[in-house]
Design an enzyme around this catalytic site. Sequence first.
Site, mmCIF file in Angstrom:
data_model
loop_
_atom_site.group_PDB
_atom_site.id
_atom_site.type_symbol
_atom_site.label_atom_id
_atom_site.label_comp_id
_atom_site.label_asym_id
_atom_site.label_seq_id
_atom_site.Cartn_x
_atom_site.Cartn_y
_atom_site.Cartn_z
ATOM 1 N N LEU A 78 0.866 -1.173 0.000
ATOM 2 C CA LEU A 78 0.000 0.000 0.000
ATOM 3 C C LEU A 78 0.905 1.227 0.000
ATOM 4 C CD1 LEU A 78 -2.836 -0.800 2.560
ATOM 5 C CD2 LEU A 78 -3.110 -0.365 0.132
ATOM 6 N N ASP A 79 0.611 2.183 -0.860
ATOM 7 C CA ASP A 79 1.392 3.400 -0.927
ATOM 8 C C ASP A 79 1.204 4.219 0.350
ATOM 9 O OD1 ASP A 79 2.936 5.135 -2.980
ATOM 10 O OD2 ASP A 79 1.528 6.515 -2.033
#
Length: 439
Positions: A78-79
């Site tokens: 996940l960024d």
Amino acid sequence: MSQPKLLEGVFAINKPPAITSAQVLRDMQKYFNPSTLFAPWLAAETVRRDRESHNQRQRRSRRQRGPPEVKIGHGGTLDPLATGILITGIGSGTKSLQGFLECTKSYDCVVLFGAATDTYDTEGKVVARAPYHHIKKERVEEALDKFRGKIMQRPPIYSALRVQGKKLYEYAREGKEVPVEIKERPVEVKALELTEWMEGGTHEWDWPDQVAEQKEKELVGELLHLGDNAERNSDEISGKRKRSEEATEDVHGTVTGAEPPSPKKSRSGNERPASEDLPPKVEQDAPHLAVPSTPLPVSMPASTCIAPERATTPVRGPSAGHCPAPAARIRMTVASGFYVRSLCHDLGAAVGSLGMMTKLVRTRQGDFELGKNVLEYEDLAGGEEIWGPKVKTMLEDWTQRQGATRETSNTMRKDCGERNERPIARSVRRNSSSSEGKY
């Protein structure tokens, strides 16, 4: 005396904003290493290392020769901008992470119209703007029909996909043209709906303050296929937003401004995005990620090669002002390989404007769902008495489910084998009888 039980397997943690997925793993390791819960695992790892041959020990890096630490990996990055489910593997559970890259995932995201960035989200630089007053809820709902089912999607240029042995984000970072066109790829959207419509001036989101250089805008604009929707007037998209122009243009009111995002040069790593599937990333033996000497821009997915992680930087939150462009909250369930940021970008074009992603939450991945069977990141700071029982229960549940799955699979294979053997036996008897009669 019975041996202490080794806890291994897979569970999920709710990743907060503003930090990388790798940082979440390091934070978990910090709490897991000295814990009572994982002391048996570390003891077993120490015994295993003591049994290694001299050559095996020599093959270990200097970092790996230190004291053993809990082996942790994640199944899909996940960024930093994104939040939600981060699948985590412990010990042998890291071998099961690959399967989570191929399962369906559900996301909630916010699309902000009227501008495009080089990264397709508010972490990047503005490369173009476009009209947005004509965009209405009904038009967006109609446009969403084009993105349901099996569709073709072009990955973002800030991704770790390889072209001629080089990652796409490396071309973008160096300001070089990609030698071949970024081809569209087949993806599948199983469910897609607009859950909230926000008129301009009524929501908390805003465009980034950073604007790309003219040369970069020309290069990126060509790669992003911005088309005729973008208005590339240098007076309109260069420098800070002119408040007098915004006041004239904005039918809802003047943009009051907001805290500028962290400078691009402060990002020292590049992390893969939420919506693209990554190979499981394993953090073992006190991981220390190498930080590139050259600052990296934002990377957003999802697939097969691991991009360097971005350094932890404050992610720009909701604006204190009121952006004049509308925004839409969208919920989706997608198959592997899907880029949520690309959907936001493409949706902007589909309604005759431009769009970018300003928020992303992964709400479900495989059997894990927010609010049901996911560890809260804040529980780590509460101490082992808080997170320990929860992690123990989730790992035991995982092990039990895996055992049941293997038992079912073995039963099916045995049953299928018996069914397959019977026709063969009958066939042999028939052939034998026939042969005896003929000869």
